[in-house]
Design an enzyme around this catalytic site. Structure first.
Site, mmCIF file in Angstrom:
data_model
loop_
_atom_site.group_PDB
_atom_site.id
_atom_site.type_symbol
_atom_site.label_atom_id
_atom_site.label_comp_id
_atom_site.label_asym_id
_atom_site.label_seq_id
_atom_site.Cartn_x
_atom_site.Cartn_y
_atom_site.Cartn_z
ATOM 1 N N HIS A 1 0.830 -1.203 0.000
ATOM 2 C CA HIS A 1 0.000 0.000 0.000
ATOM 3 C C HIS A 1 0.868 1.258 0.000
ATOM 4 C CE1 HIS A 1 -3.803 -2.182 1.658
ATOM 5 N NE2 HIS A 1 -3.292 -2.764 0.584
ATOM 6 N N GLU B 1 0.865 4.028 1.777
ATOM 7 C CA GLU B 1 1.352 4.498 3.076
ATOM 8 C C GLU B 1 2.520 3.632 3.550
ATOM 9 O OE1 GLU B 1 -3.193 4.949 2.933
ATOM 10 O OE2 GLU B 1 -1.721 3.454 2.321
ATOM 11 N N CYS C 1 -6.132 1.976 5.285
ATOM 12 C CA CYS C 1 -6.804 0.772 5.766
ATOM 13 C C CYS C 1 -6.286 0.470 7.174
ATOM 14 C CB CYS C 1 -6.543 -0.397 4.825
ATOM 15 S SG CYS C 1 -4.843 -1.014 4.851
#
Length: 156
Positions: free
Chosen positions: A85, A87, A113
């Site tokens: 992801h 991040e 998430c």
């Protein structure tokens, strides 16, 4: 030179959200393009976008079976996804370069998430700004609240 009116100057938050949205365009994910920017003292220290790990076939080239499977619900079966992801990638890239994320601020195009939220907490990031909602917003917001990480939705 024209003396016409110019657009309003971006705030720092708006600027870094726009940078995160631009970083998202580098994503190779077949399902979603997300970008993240880590900032300290209004200076970018790291960026990340979602996609497969280094050396692995890109998602949009068939590298991630989950992302290329029709009918998979947003936020489901993430344990089967090969993509890193945005991040997480921004945090890992900072670590790869030996840059501390402690006390920094993360700007992302999509609410993190729950998996990324845990990583953000452990990376010492103190605040998160996001631009769009995601299926796990409530869980992420709850975790951040308990851990003392501020989170704010940015709307332009």
């Amino acid at each position: 030179m024209s003396s016409g009116a110019q657009g309003a100057k971006l705030t720092w938050t708006g600027y870094f959200i726009e940078v995160a949205k631009l970083v998202a365009k580098k994503s190779s994910c077949a399902r979603r393009q997300t970008g993240a920017v880590i900032v300290r003292d209004n200076m970018i220290i790291s960026t990340g976008y979602n996609g497969t790990p280094r050396g692995v076939k890109n998602c949009n080239e068939g590298g991630c079976e989950r992302c290329n499977s029709p009918g998979v619900q947003s936020g489901s079966n993430l344990h089967e996804c090969l993509c890193v992801h945005a991040e997480e990638n921004a945090i890992v890239q900072a670590a790869y370069q030996g840059i501390s994320t402690k006390g920094s601020v993360l700007f992302t195009s999509l609410c993190p998430c729950l998996y990324c939220a845990k990583t953000i907490v452990n990376a010492g990031i103190r605040k998160v700004f996001y631009n769009q909602a995601y299926a796990m917003d409530a869980a992420t917001i709850s975790l951040f609240s308990e851990a003392g990480v501020e989170i704010e939705k940015y709307s332009n």
